[in-house]
Design an enzyme around this catalytic site. Sequence first.
Site, short mmCIF file in Angstrom:
data_model
loop_
_atom_site.label_atom_id
_atom_site.label_comp_id
_atom_site.label_asym_id
_atom_site.label_seq_id
_atom_site.Cartn_x
_atom_site.Cartn_y
_atom_site.Cartn_z
N CYS A 1 0.82 -1.23 0.00
CA CYS A 1 0.00 0.00 0.00
C CYS A 1 0.85 1.27 0.00
CB CYS A 1 -0.93 0.02 1.20
SG CYS A 1 -1.96 -1.43 1.26
N HIS B 1 -3.82 7.03 0.93
CA HIS B 1 -4.00 5.72 0.30
C HIS B 1 -5.43 5.27 0.58
CE1 HIS B 1 -4.05 1.51 -0.44
NE2 HIS B 1 -4.01 1.18 0.83
N ASN C 1 -9.93 -0.66 -2.97
CA ASN C 1 -8.55 -0.44 -2.56
C ASN C 1 -7.64 -1.03 -3.64
OD1 ASN C 1 -5.99 -0.72 -1.43
ND2 ASN C 1 -6.74 -1.28 0.60
O1 UT7 Z 1 -4.74 -1.24 2.24
C1 UT7 Z 1 -4.26 -2.21 3.09
C2 UT7 Z 1 -4.55 -1.88 4.47
N1 UT7 Z 1 -5.78 -2.50 4.83
C3 UT7 Z 1 -6.60 -1.86 5.63
O2 UT7 Z 1 -6.36 -0.75 6.00
C4 UT7 Z 1 -7.85 -2.60 6.10
C5 UT7 Z 1 -8.17 -2.21 7.52
N2 UT7 Z 1 -9.30 -2.96 8.03
C6 UT7 Z 1 -10.56 -2.77 7.62
O3 UT7 Z 1 -10.80 -1.98 6.72
C7 UT7 Z 1 -11.67 -3.53 8.32
O4 UT7 Z 1 -11.14 -4.26 9.38
C8 UT7 Z 1 -12.46 -4.45 7.38
C9 UT7 Z 1 -13.32 -3.64 6.43
C10 UT7 Z 1 -11.55 -5.35 6.59
C11 UT7 Z 1 -13.41 -5.36 8.17
O5 UT7 Z 1 -14.28 -4.56 8.95
P1 UT7 Z 1 -14.44 -4.89 10.51
O6 UT7 Z 1 -15.45 -3.97 11.03
O7 UT7 Z 1 -13.09 -4.85 11.15
O8 UT7 Z 1 -15.04 -6.33 10.50
P2 UT7 Z 1 -14.48 -7.69 11.13
O9 UT7 Z 1 -13.35 -8.23 10.34
O10 UT7 Z 1 -14.28 -7.47 12.61
O11 UT7 Z 1 -15.73 -8.64 10.94
C12 UT7 Z 1 -17.01 -8.33 11.54
C13 UT7 Z 1 -18.03 -9.34 11.04
C14 UT7 Z 1 -17.55 -10.78 11.17
O12 UT7 Z 1 -18.66 -11.60 11.51
P3 UT7 Z 1 -18.91 -12.03 13.05
O13 UT7 Z 1 -17.68 -12.81 13.43
O14 UT7 Z 1 -19.04 -10.74 13.80
O15 UT7 Z 1 -20.15 -12.84 12.96
C15 UT7 Z 1 -17.13 -11.13 9.77
O16 UT7 Z 1 -17.22 -12.52 9.49
O17 UT7 Z 1 -18.30 -9.13 9.67
C16 UT7 Z 1 -18.13 -10.37 8.96
N3 UT7 Z 1 -17.66 -10.06 7.60
C17 UT7 Z 1 -18.50 -9.83 6.58
N4 UT7 Z 1 -19.83 -9.82 6.47
C18 UT7 Z 1 -20.35 -9.52 5.26
C19 UT7 Z 1 -16.38 -9.94 7.19
N5 UT7 Z 1 -16.36 -9.62 5.88
C20 UT7 Z 1 -17.66 -9.54 5.48
C21 UT7 Z 1 -18.26 -9.26 4.25
N6 UT7 Z 1 -19.62 -9.26 4.19
N7 UT7 Z 1 -17.55 -8.96 3.15
#
Ligand code: UT7
Length: 349
Positions: free
Chosen positions: A114, A276, A306
Site C-alpha cells: 500500500c 492511500h 482499494n
Molecule cells: O490497504 C491495506 C490496508 N488494509 C486496511 O487498511 C484494512 C483495515 N481494516 C478494515 O478496513 C476492516 O477491518 C475491514 C473492512 C476489513 C473489516 O471490517 P471490521 O469492522 O473490522 O469487520 P471484522 O473483520 O471485525 O468482521 C465483523 C463481522 C464478522 O462476523 P462475526 O464474526 O461478527 O459474525 C465477519 O465474518 O463481519 C463479517 N464479515 C463480513 N460480512 C459480510 C467480514 N467480511 C464480510 C463481508 N460481508 N464482506
Amino acid sequence: MPLSKIAGIGKYVPANIVTNNDLTKYMETNDEWIQERTGIQERRYAHRTEETTTTMAVEAAKIAIERAGTTAEEIDFIIFATLSPDYYFPGCGVLVQRAMKMKEIGALDIRNQCSGFVYALSVADQFIKSGMYKNILVIGSEKHSFGLDFTTRGRNVSVIFGDGAGAVVLQPTEKEGQGILSTHLHSDGESAEMLAMYNPGTHANHWGTQNYADFDEAEIAQMFLSKKMMDNAQLYPFMDGPAVFKKAVVKFPEVIMEALSKNGYTTTDIDMLIPHQANLRISQFVQQKLKLADDKVYNNIQHYGNTTAASIPIALCEAWEKGKIKEGDLVCLAAFGSGFTWASALMKW
Ligand code: UT7
C-alpha cells in the site's frame, strides 16, 4: 540542488465495473455491510487474459508521459510498485521497458504494497535531486482480481480490493518553491504476518504461518506449492482487518504531521491530502483527527475499491483532472499498509 516535480500524471482503470451486489453471487456478503464498513460501492476488475498489471501500467504511463511533454524514448529510469506482478519474477519494470520500446534504461520494482507508490516516489526523488536522472517514470499498478478468495471464507479481504494503475513522470523543476519538499518512509516488521500473502515463498513455515497438521511429511520436507495450499486458502492474501485498522489510524496522522512539521507547515496549510484508499472510514478518521475540511481530502475508494500501490496515483490523477489541485497548492500523499510500512510525501504542485 533542483527539487523534483510531478511533470505528468495518468491513470487507467479497467472498463469492467463490479458492484457489491455482483459479489453476492460468489459469497455471503451484502451491499450494506460493504458500504458501511468500507465506503466501497463498486470496483474495477481487469480482463482475465487481455489486461495485466503491466498492460494497465503502460496505459497510465502513456498518459503521464504525454502530459509531461516528453516521450517514452526520453525516460531514463522506471520504478514500478506492485504486489501483483505479471510474473513472480522478473518484475514489471522490465516489461514496461519492453512494451514501451524504451532505451536500455534501469528498471526497479518496489515491494511495499500500500505504501509502494510513495516509496517509489521517494526513490525517484533522490535520483532526480542527485542529478543522476531527469525523466523518471514512477508507476503503481495492481491486478488483485486474479488471486482473491471469492468464497465466503475470503470475503473480509476480497470485497475490498480492486484493479487499476496510476503513473507519474518526475522531472527536475526550474521553478523556485515548486516540487517535492520531503518524503518520509517507515516500517515495523513486528506485524508482517497480519497483512500478507505467505505463498509462494521460501519460508517453509519458518515463521509459523502455516498449519503443519494440514501437510504430510513429504510435503513438509518440500513445502512447495501444492493443491492443499490452494484448498486451505494459503495461496490467498491474509488480513487481520481490525488490527490493521487500529494501527492505520495512528500511523496516517503521525506520518502526515511528520511531513508538515519537517517543512514548517501545519494542517491548516494543506490544500489537498491524498490518503492511500484503504478504507473510507480510515480516511474519514484521519480527516477528523487533523480537522481538515471536506474539500481538502480526496477519496475515490467508493468507485475503485482499494487498489494498493495504484490507489494514490489514481486518486491524485483524478483530483488533478477535476481541477481540485492547482499550481502552488500544498499536496500531501500518505500511505499505510502491509509490512507494516507507512510513508508520506509533501509537495508544492
Ligand atoms: O490497504 C491495506 C490496508 N488494509 C486496511 O487498511 C484494512 C483495515 N481494516 C478494515 O478496513 C476492516 O477491518 C475491514 C473492512 C476489513 C473489516 O471490517 P471490521 O469492522 O473490522 O469487520 P471484522 O473483520 O471485525 O468482521 C465483523 C463481522 C464478522 O462476523 P462475526 O464474526 O461478527 O459474525 C465477519 O465474518 O463481519 C463479517 N464479515 C463480513 N460480512 C459480510 C467480514 N467480511 C464480510 C463481508 N460481508 N464482506
